[in-house]
Structure formats: structure tokens, C-alpha cells
Design a protein around this motif. Sequence first.
Motif, PDB file in Angstrom:
ATOM      1  N   ILE A   1       0.856  -1.194   0.000  1.00  0.00           N
ATOM      2  CA  ILE A   1       0.000   0.000   0.000  1.00  0.00           C
ATOM      3  C   ILE A   1       0.887   1.237   0.000  1.00  0.00           C
ATOM      4  O   ILE A   1       1.582   1.515   0.971  1.00  0.00           O
ATOM      5  CB  ILE A   1      -0.923  -0.001   1.242  1.00  0.00           C
ATOM      6  CG1 ILE A   1      -1.769  -1.280   1.272  1.00  0.00           C
ATOM      7  CG2 ILE A   1      -1.795   1.252   1.259  1.00  0.00           C
ATOM      8  CD1 ILE A   1      -2.527  -1.492   2.572  1.00  0.00           C
TER       9      ILE A   1
ATOM     10  N   ALA B   1       2.906   3.850  -3.216  1.00  0.00           N
ATOM     11  CA  ALA B   1       3.956   3.728  -4.237  1.00  0.00           C
ATOM     12  C   ALA B   1       4.943   4.887  -4.145  1.00  0.00           C
ATOM     13  O   ALA B   1       5.319   5.490  -5.132  1.00  0.00           O
ATOM     14  CB  ALA B   1       3.327   3.660  -5.626  1.00  0.00           C
ATOM     15  N   GLY B   2       5.348   5.190  -2.911  1.00  0.00           N
ATOM     16  CA  GLY B   2       6.464   6.117  -2.712  1.00  0.00           C
ATOM     17  C   GLY B   2       7.764   5.325  -2.749  1.00  0.00           C
ATOM     18  O   GLY B   2       7.779   4.144  -3.110  1.00  0.00           O
TER      19      GLY B   2
ATOM     20  N   ASP C   1      -2.050   2.516  -5.105  1.00  0.00           N
ATOM     21  CA  ASP C   1      -1.868   3.933  -4.782  1.00  0.00           C
ATOM     22  C   ASP C   1      -2.815   4.719  -5.685  1.00  0.00           C
ATOM     23  O   ASP C   1      -2.857   4.459  -6.889  1.00  0.00           O
ATOM     24  CB  ASP C   1      -0.402   4.361  -5.044  1.00  0.00           C
ATOM     25  CG  ASP C   1      -0.052   5.686  -4.364  1.00  0.00           C
ATOM     26  OD1 ASP C   1      -0.865   6.622  -4.444  1.00  0.00           O
ATOM     27  OD2 ASP C   1       1.032   5.769  -3.761  1.00  0.00           O
ATOM     28  N   PRO C   2      -3.549   5.685  -5.115  1.00  0.00           N
ATOM     29  CA  PRO C   2      -4.414   6.486  -5.994  1.00  0.00           C
ATOM     30  C   PRO C   2      -3.602   7.397  -6.921  1.00  0.00           C
ATOM     31  O   PRO C   2      -4.109   7.852  -7.943  1.00  0.00           O
ATOM     32  CB  PRO C   2      -5.265   7.316  -5.023  1.00  0.00           C
ATOM     33  CG  PRO C   2      -4.569   7.251  -3.707  1.00  0.00           C
ATOM     34  CD  PRO C   2      -3.713   6.020  -3.697  1.00  0.00           C
ATOM     35  N   GLN C   3      -2.355   7.679  -6.544  1.00  0.00           N
ATOM     36  CA  GLN C   3      -1.484   8.551  -7.346  1.00  0.00           C
ATOM     37  C   GLN C   3      -0.500   7.700  -8.155  1.00  0.00           C
ATOM     38  O   GLN C   3      -0.200   6.568  -7.776  1.00  0.00           O
ATOM     39  CB  GLN C   3      -0.629   9.441  -6.422  1.00  0.00           C
ATOM     40  CG  GLN C   3      -1.398  10.263  -5.423  1.00  0.00           C
ATOM     41  CD  GLN C   3      -2.219  11.332  -6.103  1.00  0.00           C
ATOM     42  OE1 GLN C   3      -1.868  11.805  -7.187  1.00  0.00           O
ATOM     43  NE2 GLN C   3      -3.337  11.670  -5.494  1.00  0.00           N
TER      44      GLN C   3
ATOM     45  N   SER D   1       8.157  11.462  -1.722  1.00  0.00           N
ATOM     46  CA  SER D   1       9.290  10.966  -2.507  1.00  0.00           C
ATOM     47  C   SER D   1       9.522  11.782  -3.782  1.00  0.00           C
ATOM     48  O   SER D   1      10.537  11.617  -4.437  1.00  0.00           O
ATOM     49  CB  SER D   1       9.074   9.491  -2.870  1.00  0.00           C
ATOM     50  OG  SER D   1       8.913   8.747  -1.682  1.00  0.00           O
TER      51      SER D   1
ATOM     52  N   ASN E   1      11.710  15.800  -2.469  1.00  0.00           N
ATOM     53  CA  ASN E   1      12.772  15.902  -1.457  1.00  0.00           C
ATOM     54  C   ASN E   1      14.100  16.379  -2.054  1.00  0.00           C
ATOM     55  O   ASN E   1      14.207  16.618  -3.253  1.00  0.00           O
ATOM     56  CB  ASN E   1      12.934  14.548  -0.763  1.00  0.00           C
ATOM     57  CG  ASN E   1      13.152  13.454  -1.763  1.00  0.00           C
ATOM     58  OD1 ASN E   1      14.191  13.395  -2.414  1.00  0.00           O
ATOM     59  ND2 ASN E   1      12.146  12.605  -1.951  1.00  0.00           N
TER      60      ASN E   1
ATOM     61  N   GLY F   1      16.695  14.622  -2.417  1.00  0.00           N
ATOM     62  CA  GLY F   1      17.272  13.584  -3.277  1.00  0.00           C
ATOM     63  C   GLY F   1      18.541  12.927  -2.756  1.00  0.00           C
ATOM     64  O   GLY F   1      19.193  12.184  -3.492  1.00  0.00           O
TER      65      GLY F   1
ATOM     66  N   LYS G   1      -7.256   3.578  -3.742  1.00  0.00           N
ATOM     67  CA  LYS G   1      -6.886   3.856  -2.354  1.00  0.00           C
ATOM     68  C   LYS G   1      -7.217   2.643  -1.483  1.00  0.00           C
ATOM     69  O   LYS G   1      -8.335   2.119  -1.562  1.00  0.00           O
ATOM     70  CB  LYS G   1      -7.693   5.071  -1.898  1.00  0.00           C
ATOM     71  CG  LYS G   1      -7.367   5.559  -0.531  1.00  0.00           C
ATOM     72  CD  LYS G   1      -8.122   6.848  -0.253  1.00  0.00           C
ATOM     73  CE  LYS G   1      -7.966   7.212   1.209  1.00  0.00           C
ATOM     74  NZ  LYS G   1      -8.759   8.360   1.568  1.00  0.00           N
ATOM     75  N   ALA G   2      -6.276   2.214  -0.675  1.00  0.00           N
ATOM     76  CA  ALA G   2      -6.553   1.117   0.260  1.00  0.00           C
ATOM     77  C   ALA G   2      -7.376   1.666   1.414  1.00  0.00           C
ATOM     78  O   ALA G   2      -7.109   2.759   1.919  1.00  0.00           O
ATOM     79  CB  ALA G   2      -5.253   0.520   0.773  1.00  0.00           C
TER      80      ALA G   2
ATOM     81  N   GLY H   1       5.396  19.048   0.706  1.00  0.00           N
ATOM     82  CA  GLY H   1       5.080  17.631   0.890  1.00  0.00           C
ATOM     83  C   GLY H   1       5.208  17.212   2.343  1.00  0.00           C
ATOM     84  O   GLY H   1       5.666  17.986   3.193  1.00  0.00           O
TER      85      GLY H   1
ATOM     86  N   ARG I   1       6.648  14.855   5.181  1.00  0.00           N
ATOM     87  CA  ARG I   1       7.538  13.829   5.749  1.00  0.00           C
ATOM     88  C   ARG I   1       6.713  13.023   6.755  1.00  0.00           C
ATOM     89  O   ARG I   1       6.058  13.620   7.625  1.00  0.00           O
ATOM     90  CB  ARG I   1       8.700  14.462   6.517  1.00  0.00           C
ATOM     91  CG  ARG I   1       9.694  15.246   5.692  1.00  0.00           C
ATOM     92  CD  ARG I   1      10.807  15.720   6.620  1.00  0.00           C
ATOM     93  NE  ARG I   1      11.681  16.690   5.994  1.00  0.00           N
ATOM     94  CZ  ARG I   1      11.471  18.016   6.004  1.00  0.00           C
ATOM     95  NH1 ARG I   1      10.402  18.517   6.599  1.00  0.00           N
ATOM     96  NH2 ARG I   1      12.332  18.834   5.438  1.00  0.00           N
TER      97      ARG I   1
ATOM     98  N   HIS J   1      12.883  12.248   7.867  1.00  0.00           N
ATOM     99  CA  HIS J   1      13.815  13.012   7.030  1.00  0.00           C
ATOM    100  C   HIS J   1      14.710  12.111   6.179  1.00  0.00           C
ATOM    101  O   HIS J   1      15.524  12.616   5.411  1.00  0.00           O
ATOM    102  CB  HIS J   1      14.705  13.899   7.914  1.00  0.00           C
ATOM    103  CG  HIS J   1      13.972  14.997   8.612  1.00  0.00           C
ATOM    104  ND1 HIS J   1      14.278  16.330   8.447  1.00  0.00           N
ATOM    105  CD2 HIS J   1      12.922  14.974   9.479  1.00  0.00           C
ATOM    106  CE1 HIS J   1      13.460  17.073   9.176  1.00  0.00           C
ATOM    107  NE2 HIS J   1      12.634  16.270   9.827  1.00  0.00           N
TER     108      HIS J   1
ATOM    109  N   GLY K   1      13.768   9.029   4.394  1.00  0.00           N
ATOM    110  CA  GLY K   1      13.057   7.948   3.702  1.00  0.00           C
ATOM    111  C   GLY K   1      13.692   7.510   2.391  1.00  0.00           C
ATOM    112  O   GLY K   1      13.637   6.334   2.034  1.00  0.00           O
TER     113      GLY K   1
END
Length: 425
Positions: free
Chosen positions: A16, A18-19, A40-42, A49, A52, A54, A230-231, A362, A364, A391, A393
Amino acid sequence: MTRPVADNPRKNVVVIGAGMVGVCAASYIQRAGHQVVMVDPQPPGEGASFGNAGCFNPSSVVPIAGPDTLKKVPGYLLDPLGPLAIRWSYLPQIAPWLLRYAYAGSSAARVEKQAEALKTLLFGSLDYLMPLVANANAETLVKRNGILIVYRSERSWQADERAWNIRRRAGITWHDLDTDELRQFDPSLARDLIRAKHVPGNGHTVDPGGLVAALAAAMVSDGGQIVRTKATGFKIESGKLLAVSTESGEIPADAAIIAAGAHSKALAALAGDRVPLETERGYHLVVREPEAMPRVPTTDAEFSFVATPMSGGLRLAGTVELAGLQAKPNWRRSRMLLERAANLLRGLPKDIPEKRLSMWMGHRPSLPDSLPVLGRSQRSGDIFHAFGHGHVGMTAAPYTGKVLADLVSGRPPPIDLSPFRPDRF
Ligand SMILES: Cc1cc2nc3c(=O)[nH]c(=O)nc-3n(C[C@H](O)[C@H](O)[C@H](O)COP(=O)(O)OP(=O)(O)OC[C@H]3O[C@@H](n4cnc5c(N)ncnc54)[C@H](O)[C@@H]3O)c2cc1C
């Protein structure tokens, strides 16, 4: 991709989110021989993700709350454009989290333990990331030239000593650069910087969202699936997971991973665990065709933001705003990054035409002690938590994926998971 044969029955696993965390989990679980569906709805890589700084920083073992940071908090909070801001209307909701945050950072011994736990997730970041990157043919998106942390005064250099001692004990190595060495290393940086630390073992991506999307696409071409929905919950009978419920119906599952970033709290509660997950909102500002670009990602120690050279331009990212998931962004926080960066990079003006700028805010996903929640849920041994990487991920995701693949496959976890328990608070 040659997929290793699993040492246990093939499972249907629903991931659940997709980051970066969900995609690395899905990829490693797939490599362990299981069938993966990511929901993931997105599209992949559109959450935290995406925007950030990077960086893949194994050196980020220092927890955010510590005795020194706590001393700076009152000063920060008086400045609405400082590195840490709070929307006062949100204070009643976040007060319990803040108390836990203060407790987590109030003892040096506690902070040291958190650092040791963080290290276990961060140390192998690039080693576990690169096989996924190679499989996705995405090598051009990852650079391995280290990062820089720069200082303007002896005072701030000294003030960071505790943090560097923690890094030393964690086995991180770096080079101290004096003023001349710093100018030679990167002539694009401001002349009033007096010293720097270069951490050569770190790396970065020139396109965080693009990297996540590329890893997700590779997971699909290796036989996985992505469902845009969406889950909403879990179907569980006598502790056994039967399916993940979504807005588009049920997806049968032998195991599920909760990797919905800052949105994981409600799902974790449905899996039997109440966790104090909050969002530390962060901002970025990208300057296209910038007048100046640093050689490597460069953190300004005084102002706590990172300037990263990316494929889309110069990305300035950072700051923390405590205002929950719903409040509208305060774009002045993005703009302020440009003012700060003009003091960091020679020739970068404070005024840049709007058409060359883009701004982003976004979430965190953060626990008060800077550690994620990772491991089995209370309600079902088939549901695994994997959220709250705060911070770090991007850095922690690849090894988190490897840990989850072991757990799903019924192997003992390769690291001690007790610091990441959902019920530790
Ligand atoms: C300004 C800033 C700078 C940063 N810089 C760095 C850095 O340099 N290095 C580093 O290591 N880390 C950095 N971070 C932290 C890092 O970005 C995050 O820790 C990381 O992206 C979290 O990844 P995630 O996969 O857990 O969450 P996300 O990327 O937010 O992904 C979560 C996904 O879950 C989905 N989702 C939510 N609810 C549901 C649901 N019910 N069902 C299905 N899907 C759902 C969302 O749509 C989203 O796609 C930074 C963060 C910020 C804000």
C-alpha cells in the motif's frame, strides 16, 4: 531480471503506497519470488518521494530531536520563516507528539540508541539501491560524488560537534575542508563560508520522482502490478489476512505492507496499532536554468536546507512546518529558500522570474524519535508496517525493502527490529 527462487511458498503481497518505501519494498519482495500488487491512488513517486532533496545519506544517523536541537526550538518558533515553524491553530492536535519529541531528544543516551537503530537502516542504502537502479536502467539518475555541509562561523562549526561525534561512532567517514580547500572544491559557493565537511560515501538522485517511477516501471515489467486506487482496510479472519480492501474492491492477499507515508496512521490503526505519526511538512523551490549550481548537494548548516543539483535545475529543499495534513501550503516558506540560497551560491539572484521557478510542499512521515515503524502488526502477522521514515526515507527505503522481503518470506529479520516497534511509545 533473474529472480532468485524463494525459500518458501510464493505469496500474493499487496504493497500500500507507491512512494520510495513502497516501491523498494515491492521490488525486494518480488526479488524474493513473490507476486506483488502495489496500490496507490497517485502515480508512483508523487508523494514526499517526489519533492525531497534527493540525497542518499548514510551519514544522516543523527536523530532530529537532540539536546542541542531542543535548545534552538523556542528561537525557531518565534520566526515564522525560520527552519522550524508551527501553525499555532494546530498546536492542540500536535501537542502530544511534541511532548514525545522533547522526551526523545532530552537525553544523550536515548539519542545515541536511536542513532544506532537508524544506522542499521541507512548503512547499506546505496548497496541495496544500486541493484534496483541497474535493473531499471536508471543509472543516469543516481550520482555518487558525496555531499557537502558548509559553515559560516566557528560557532556553528563547534555547535555541530556532538552530531559529528555520533556520525564518527556510527563509522561514517568525511574530510574536513578549510576555507581554501572549500573554494577549490566548489568555486560556486559563497566566499563567507569558512569551513565544510565533505562526506564522500553519500550519493544523490538528480530526479527523485523520476527514480521512483523508473523503479516502479521495472517492477511492473518484471511481472508486478500497480492498481490506481486507495486502500481502505483489511479483511482478516482469525488473525489471517485474506484481502486488502480498496475503493475499487478487494484484492486477495497473503501479506500486506503499509507504506502509505504520512497517510499510514489510519491503516495502522485498522491493523491494530495506534502510532503517533505526524507530518513534518517540507518545501522546495526549483530554479530552472539557474545562474549558479553547486557541485554536489550542499547543506547550509545555519539555515538547515539543501541545495541539490538536479536534472530539472537547482533544487532548494528543506524546512519543517508543523501544521498537519490538511492546511494549505505557506508558499513564503518556499520563497524564503531562494533568499537563503542567494547567500550560499555566488551569482544566484534573490529575484528570479516566476516562469523559472516551481514550488512544492510535501509530507515527511514522522515519529517523534526519528525512527520509522517497521515490523508485524498486532492484528495480523501477515500485515507489516513500513512507514514513518521522516527526514531519511529516500536513504532508508532500499534496506527497509530488503528487511520486508525477509519478513514476508518467513526469514528472521537481518537486524534488530525492536527499536521500530509500533507500541514503543
Ligand atoms: C523537503 C524534504 C526534503 C527531504 N530530503 C530527503 C533527502 O535528501 N534524503 C532522504 O533520505 N529523505 C529526504 N526526505 C524524506 C523523504 O522524502 C521521505 O521520508 C520519503 O519520501 C517517504 O517515502 P514514503 O514512500 O514513506 O512516502 P511517500 O513518498 O509520501 O509515499 C506514500 C504514498 O502512499 C500513497 N497513499 C497514501 N494513502 C494511501 C492509501 N490509503 N492507499 C494507497 N496509497 C496511499 C500516497 O499517494 C503516496 O504515493 C525529504 C523530505 C522532504 C519533505
